[in-house]
Write a protein that holds these residues in place. Structure first.
Motif, PDB file in Angstrom:
ATOM      1  N   VAL A 118     -10.022 -48.466  31.955  1.00 44.69           N
ATOM      2  CA  VAL A 118     -11.061 -47.518  31.551  1.00 44.69           C
ATOM      3  C   VAL A 118     -10.330 -46.253  31.123  1.00 44.69           C
ATOM      4  O   VAL A 118      -9.476 -45.742  31.850  1.00 44.69           O
ATOM      5  N   SER A 119     -10.656 -45.771  29.936  1.00 44.33           N
ATOM      6  CA  SER A 119     -10.037 -44.546  29.428  1.00 44.33           C
ATOM      7  C   SER A 119     -10.931 -43.353  29.717  1.00 44.33           C
ATOM      8  O   SER A 119     -12.122 -43.371  29.404  1.00 44.33           O
ATOM      9  N   LEU A 120     -10.350 -42.331  30.341  1.00 47.22           N
ATOM     10  CA  LEU A 120     -11.031 -41.058  30.548  1.00 47.22           C
ATOM     11  C   LEU A 120     -10.543 -40.150  29.439  1.00 47.22           C
ATOM     12  O   LEU A 120      -9.341 -39.843  29.355  1.00 47.22           O
ATOM     13  N   VAL A 121     -11.462 -39.734  28.551  1.00 46.09           N
ATOM     14  CA  VAL A 121     -11.082 -38.994  27.347  1.00 46.09           C
ATOM     15  C   VAL A 121     -12.043 -37.835  27.099  1.00 46.09           C
ATOM     16  O   VAL A 121     -13.211 -37.895  27.498  1.00 46.09           O
ATOM     17  N   PRO A 122     -11.563 -36.785  26.411  1.00 51.65           N
ATOM     18  CA  PRO A 122     -12.480 -35.720  26.013  1.00 51.65           C
ATOM     19  C   PRO A 122     -13.613 -36.307  25.167  1.00 51.65           C
ATOM     20  O   PRO A 122     -13.379 -37.141  24.288  1.00 51.65           O
ATOM     21  N   GLY A 123     -14.830 -35.936  25.470  1.00 52.44           N
ATOM     22  CA  GLY A 123     -15.981 -36.464  24.742  1.00 52.44           C
ATOM     23  C   GLY A 123     -16.470 -37.799  25.279  1.00 52.44           C
ATOM     24  O   GLY A 123     -17.395 -38.383  24.732  1.00 52.44           O
ATOM     25  N   GLY A 124     -15.872 -38.292  26.363  1.00 52.18           N
ATOM     26  CA  GLY A 124     -16.266 -39.562  26.972  1.00 52.18           C
ATOM     27  C   GLY A 124     -16.284 -39.411  28.487  1.00 52.18           C
ATOM     28  O   GLY A 124     -16.554 -38.333  29.023  1.00 52.18           O
ATOM     29  N   ASP A 125     -15.983 -40.509  29.176  1.00 51.31           N
ATOM     30  CA  ASP A 125     -15.886 -40.448  30.639  1.00 51.31           C
ATOM     31  C   ASP A 125     -14.737 -39.521  31.017  1.00 51.31           C
ATOM     32  O   ASP A 125     -13.697 -39.488  30.344  1.00 51.31           O
ATOM     33  N   HIS A 126     -14.909 -38.758  32.106  1.00 48.55           N
ATOM     34  CA  HIS A 126     -13.874 -37.831  32.568  1.00 48.55           C
ATOM     35  C   HIS A 126     -14.164 -37.395  33.999  1.00 48.55           C
ATOM     36  O   HIS A 126     -15.232 -37.663  34.534  1.00 48.55           O
ATOM     37  N   ILE A 127     -13.202 -36.729  34.594  1.00 48.95           N
ATOM     38  CA  ILE A 127     -13.362 -36.153  35.932  1.00 48.95           C
ATOM     39  C   ILE A 127     -13.617 -34.668  35.731  1.00 48.95           C
ATOM     40  O   ILE A 127     -12.762 -33.945  35.231  1.00 48.95           O
ATOM     41  N   MET A 128     -14.813 -34.206  36.086  1.00 45.77           N
ATOM     42  CA  MET A 128     -15.223 -32.817  35.883  1.00 45.77           C
ATOM     43  C   MET A 128     -14.860 -31.989  37.103  1.00 45.77           C
ATOM     44  O   MET A 128     -15.248 -32.325  38.218  1.00 45.77           O
ATOM     45  N   MET A 129     -14.125 -30.917  36.877  1.00 46.93           N
ATOM     46  CA  MET A 129     -13.670 -30.026  37.940  1.00 46.93           C
ATOM     47  C   MET A 129     -14.384 -28.691  37.774  1.00 46.93           C
ATOM     48  O   MET A 129     -14.058 -27.924  36.882  1.00 46.93           O
ATOM     49  N   MET A 130     -15.380 -28.433  38.642  1.00 44.21           N
ATOM     50  CA  MET A 130     -16.214 -27.244  38.525  1.00 44.21           C
ATOM     51  C   MET A 130     -15.868 -26.219  39.599  1.00 44.21           C
ATOM     52  O   MET A 130     -15.294 -26.568  40.629  1.00 44.21           O
ATOM     53  N   ASP A 131     -16.257 -24.972  39.337  1.00 47.33           N
ATOM     54  CA  ASP A 131     -16.011 -23.877  40.279  1.00 47.33           C
ATOM     55  C   ASP A 131     -14.522 -23.732  40.593  1.00 47.33           C
ATOM     56  O   ASP A 131     -14.102 -23.760  41.751  1.00 47.33           O
ATOM     57  N   LEU A 132     -13.737 -23.562  39.521  1.00 45.71           N
ATOM     58  CA  LEU A 132     -12.294 -23.380  39.703  1.00 45.71           C
ATOM     59  C   LEU A 132     -12.030 -22.189  40.602  1.00 45.71           C
ATOM     60  O   LEU A 132     -12.682 -21.149  40.486  1.00 45.71           O
ATOM     61  N   GLU A 133     -11.043 -22.318  41.482  1.00 55.17           N
ATOM     62  CA  GLU A 133     -10.692 -21.236  42.392  1.00 55.17           C
ATOM     63  C   GLU A 133      -9.753 -20.226  41.747  1.00 55.17           C
ATOM     64  O   GLU A 133      -9.476 -19.178  42.330  1.00 55.17           O
ATOM     65  N   GLY A 134      -9.267 -20.521  40.566  1.00 57.31           N
ATOM     66  CA  GLY A 134      -8.375 -19.639  39.826  1.00 57.31           C
ATOM     67  C   GLY A 134      -7.989 -20.336  38.537  1.00 57.31           C
ATOM     68  O   GLY A 134      -8.431 -21.457  38.263  1.00 57.31           O
TER      69      GLY A 134
END
Length: 177
Positions: A118-134
């Motif tokens: 499974v390819s995680l790519v921009p504009g497709g499936d991906h791991i979203m990292m929200m509320d960056l600490e820095g």
């Protein structure tokens, strides 16, 4: 001298059953490992190639790469976490009725088929990292822990790279914008 030898023999005789209870049932010549590293876990069959994270100064960013399954059973990636952000979700990108693209949590996570990728790519499936600490600066690395359907985990070291593009909007799981 005989008293010392007898005491040592007696001590060994008493400790042998206790020490045996601390051992494992593995055949001689093998070693035990934690459940997340055992050859019977999904983590042992999962590999990630070319993992990378989009550089970001604040807010949110995403991780990408190719997930490969070397086993004869499907592998489910059910969650992810990193030390650089407060909330991580497994996302897909979908087209809205108006033609715009939106990111949203992927129900059930990522399923890597037996022997597949499974390819995680921009504009497709991906791991979203929200509320960056820095800031997540280009040239650094981010450790991503993937949790799989069997409860095992694997860590991935992803290089942070500059990237412009994939201008999707975030769409919460409740469907609101």
């Amino acid at each position: 001298m005989r008293k010392t030898t007898l005491s040592a023999a007696l001590l060994c005789g008493l400790l042998a059953p206790a020490l045996a209870a601390c051992g494992n049932d593995d055949p001689p010549g093998t070693t035990s490992s934690s459940p997340s590293a055992s050859a019977t876990t999904q983590a042992a069959a999962l590999s990630v190639t070319d993992p990378w994270v989009k550089a970001a100064g604040s807010g949110m960013t995403a991780a990408f790469g190719t997930l490969s399954n070397s086993s004869d059973q499907d592998i489910d990636v059910v969650s992810a976490s990193t030390p650089v952000n407060a909330m991580t979700e497994l996302h897909e990108t979908v087209e809205n009725a108006d033609g715009s693209m939106a990111m949203r949590p992927k129900k059930g996570g990522f399923v890597i088929p037996a022997g597949g990728k499974v390819s995680l790519v921009p504009g497709g499936d991906h791991i979203m990292m929200m509320d960056l600490e820095g800031p997540v600066a280009a040239g650094t690395t981010v450790t991503i822990t993937l949790t799989l359907g069997d409860g095992s985990t694997t860590e991935v070291e992803a290089t942070v790279k500059p990237f412009e593009g994939a201008d999707e909007k975030y769409q919460p799981s409740d469907g609101s914008s």
